[in-house]
Scaffold this motif. Structure first.
Motif, PDB file in Angstrom:
ATOM      1  N   GLY A   1       0.791  -1.230   0.000  1.00 22.84           N
ATOM      2  CA  GLY A   1       0.000   0.000   0.000  1.00 22.84           C
ATOM      3  C   GLY A   1       0.817   1.271   0.000  1.00 22.84           C
ATOM      4  N   GLU A   2       1.971   1.241  -0.656  1.00 23.19           N
ATOM      5  CA  GLU A   2       2.836   2.419  -0.681  1.00 23.19           C
ATOM      6  C   GLU A   2       2.124   3.627  -1.298  1.00 23.19           C
ATOM      7  OE1 GLU A   2       7.380   3.636  -2.021  1.00 23.19           O
ATOM      8  OE2 GLU A   2       6.344   2.023  -3.076  1.00 23.19           O
TER       9      GLU A   2
ATOM     10  N   ALA B   1      -9.459  -4.246  -0.827  1.00 21.20           N
ATOM     11  CA  ALA B   1      -8.589  -3.095  -0.605  1.00 21.20           C
ATOM     12  C   ALA B   1      -8.756  -2.461   0.769  1.00 21.20           C
ATOM     13  CB  ALA B   1      -8.844  -2.040  -1.681  1.00 21.20           C
ATOM     14  N   ILE B   2      -9.954  -2.506   1.325  1.00 23.32           N
ATOM     15  CA  ILE B   2     -10.266  -1.737   2.533  1.00 23.32           C
ATOM     16  C   ILE B   2      -9.407  -2.106   3.743  1.00 23.32           C
ATOM     17  CG2 ILE B   2     -12.082  -1.378   4.258  1.00 23.32           C
ATOM     18  CD1 ILE B   2     -14.047  -1.105   1.921  1.00 23.32           C
ATOM     19  N   PRO B   3      -9.156  -3.386   4.031  1.00 22.92           N
ATOM     20  CA  PRO B   3      -8.306  -3.676   5.199  1.00 22.92           C
ATOM     21  C   PRO B   3      -6.934  -3.002   5.136  1.00 22.92           C
ATOM     22  CG  PRO B   3      -9.447  -5.661   4.506  1.00 22.92           C
ATOM     23  CD  PRO B   3      -9.710  -4.632   3.444  1.00 22.92           C
TER      24      PRO B   3
ATOM     25  N   ILE C   1      -5.289   0.069   7.506  1.00 20.58           N
ATOM     26  CA  ILE C   1      -3.961  -0.048   8.129  1.00 20.58           C
ATOM     27  C   ILE C   1      -3.101   1.166   7.785  1.00 20.58           C
ATOM     28  CG2 ILE C   1      -1.783  -1.346   8.034  1.00 20.58           C
ATOM     29  CD1 ILE C   1      -3.468  -3.891   7.722  1.00 20.58           C
ATOM     30  N   GLN C   2      -3.247   1.674   6.566  1.00 21.10           N
ATOM     31  CA  GLN C   2      -2.457   2.833   6.130  1.00 21.10           C
ATOM     32  C   GLN C   2      -3.008   4.159   6.648  1.00 21.10           C
ATOM     33  OE1 GLN C   2       0.362   2.824   4.933  1.00 21.10           O
ATOM     34  NE2 GLN C   2       0.708   0.927   3.832  1.00 21.10           N
ATOM     35  N   GLY C   3      -4.096   4.128   7.391  1.00 23.53           N
ATOM     36  CA  GLY C   3      -4.570   5.340   8.062  1.00 23.53           C
ATOM     37  C   GLY C   3      -5.585   6.181   7.318  1.00 23.53           C
ATOM     38  N   VAL C   4      -6.335   5.583   6.386  1.00 23.97           N
ATOM     39  CA  VAL C   4      -7.274   6.395   5.606  1.00 23.97           C
ATOM     40  C   VAL C   4      -8.440   6.901   6.452  1.00 23.97           C
ATOM     41  CG1 VAL C   4      -6.694   5.234   3.437  1.00 23.97           C
ATOM     42  CG2 VAL C   4      -8.602   4.381   4.808  1.00 23.97           C
ATOM     43  N   VAL C   5      -8.866   6.140   7.450  1.00 23.92           N
ATOM     44  CA  VAL C   5     -10.000   6.587   8.273  1.00 23.92           C
ATOM     45  C   VAL C   5      -9.635   7.857   9.028  1.00 23.92           C
ATOM     46  CG1 VAL C   5     -11.504   6.026  10.215  1.00 23.92           C
ATOM     47  CG2 VAL C   5     -10.984   4.280   8.505  1.00 23.92           C
TER      48      VAL C   5
ATOM     49  N   GLU D   1     -10.763   6.209  15.407  1.00 23.59           N
ATOM     50  CA  GLU D   1     -10.060   7.307  14.727  1.00 23.59           C
ATOM     51  C   GLU D   1     -10.898   8.575  14.568  1.00 23.59           C
ATOM     52  OE1 GLU D   1      -7.018   7.096  14.324  1.00 23.59           O
ATOM     53  OE2 GLU D   1      -6.694   4.950  14.549  1.00 23.59           O
ATOM     54  N   GLY D   2     -11.973   8.671  15.310  1.00 24.53           N
ATOM     55  CA  GLY D   2     -12.761   9.903  15.296  1.00 24.53           C
ATOM     56  C   GLY D   2     -13.823   9.980  14.225  1.00 24.53           C
TER      57      GLY D   2
END
Length: 369
Positions: free
Chosen positions: A156-157, A194-196, A200-204, A246-247
């Motif tokens: 997920g770079e 893709a969502i998991p 992990i990469q912090g999109v939320v 994550e708010g």
């Protein structure tokens, strides 16, 4: 009309020829790509068709790769890429042209992702790169699957670069707007595959931060809510838990309250809240009040269960005094009714989804799925 007339007069072919004749000149590339961008933005599919005929896809891709350090070349070239992606479809000749494919799918993602990495800190370039990624993921062609996979590659770079761009420009409306749009498009196109990794990469956190930073920008709120809906729909319990941690819940509440007359915000907000609440612990009731455990005061028992305000005043040290114990239990039962119970009993009206769930979420302190 002017752009279409320019296309018919051969402007696209002339610009592409000029770019191809002077590949090493950053100035020629800058102005040529700027002209091509203006024509495509005005002429749409007509301009893209002319660009295909002139072999423009390979020329633009080569310019982006060779002049990767030029802010102006990157901005104009990425804008051209976005125009091409949104106008190409598998049914038309453009979708089958190998020249244009250099700007689509994995190739396009690599160029846009490289721009994010090389121009970190430059809001204008990063906004253009995020916009291009959104277009690549929204394209009406088979290249979308390639684009999704390219962003997932390398653990997920590409997603990480998107998130970092947003984190670096929290107050920049264009970066946040296109960042949220690109993340939402990826969530919808990639789904459960893709969502998991995205979470992990912090999109939320990135989406929630954008919504909180720009509460009055309706488009950011709409796209942010739509993204949270996609994550809650195709993600699992861990992904929904990330929305809580994550708010995301606070962002949903704030959006609904800030845009009461915006139908899209209200619709997406209701959907997001409902999807999250469906996966919250069952002991949390619909109105946000925890169900009482057996033996609790509110369920008819004297001991155990959840404590309420005023219970401490009714505790008696002398457990042997039956009269005192009975009085203490009665007092506790009378005071156990919460403010939410009183409000719900006032007029018997059935609250809306937004009213119920906003109240529910405001009472949740620590939720674990």
């Amino acid at each position: 009309a002017a752009a279409a007339a320019a296309v018919r007069a051969g402007a696209v072919a002339a610009v592409v020829a000029g770019l191809g004749a002077h590949p090493g000149s950053a100035e020629v590339q800058r102005w040529g790509l700027g002209a091509l961008r203006s024509i495509l933005e005005g002429a749409g599919k007509l301009g893209v068709t002319a660009m295909r005929a002139a072999g423009g896809g390979d020329v633009v891709a080569a310019s982006l790769a060779q002049h990767h350090a030029s802010n102006m070349v990157q901005c104009s070239g990425l804008a051209v890429m976005g125009c091409v992606a949104l106008e190409v479809d598998d049914e038309g000749e453009e979708g089958k042209d190998p020249s244009l494919s250099a700007l689509l799918g994995a190739s396009g993602v690599q160029l846009a992702s490289a721009a994010l990495a090389e121009h970190a800190g430059n809001a204008e370039v990063e906004a253009r790169a995020l916009s291009a990624l959104w277009a690549l993921l929204e394209a009406d062609s088979g290249s979308v699957a390639e684009a999704v996979q390219a962003l997932l590659d390398g653990e997920g770079e590409g997603i990480d670069r998107m998130v970092k761009a947003m984190q670096g420009h929290l107050a920049d409306c264009e970066v946040q707007r296109w960042g949220v749009a690109a993340i939402g498009a990826l969530a919808r196109a990639g789904g459960e595959c893709a969502i998991p990794l995205m979470v992990i990469q912090g999109v939320v956190e990135a989406v929630a931060s954008a919504m909180k930073q720009l509460p009055d920008v309706a488009e950011v709120q709409e796209r942010g809510l739509g993204t949270l809906v996609a994550i809650a729909t195709d993600g699992g319990k861990e992904e929904v838990q990330a929305i809580v941690d994550e708010g995301g819940l606070e962002a949903i509440q704030a959006a609904i309250r800030a845009h009461p007359d915006n139908q899209q915000v209200q619709s997406w907000g209701d959907a997001a809240m409902e999807l999250v609440l469906e996966q919250l612990p069952k002991k949390t009731g619909v109105a946000g009040e925890e169900e009482e455990e057996p033996g609790s005061v509110a369920s008819g028992g004297v001991g155990g269960g959840r404590r309420h305000r005023g219970d401490e005043a009714n505790d008696e040290e002398d457990d042997g005094a039956d009269v005192a114990s009975t009085a203490s239990a009665s007092t506790a039962v009378g005071e156990a009714k919460t403010e939410d119970d009183e409000e719900a009993a006032t007029d018997g009206k059935v609250p809306t989804v937004a009213e119920v769930t906003v109240g529910a979420l405001s009472d949740i302190d620590d939720v674990e799925l």
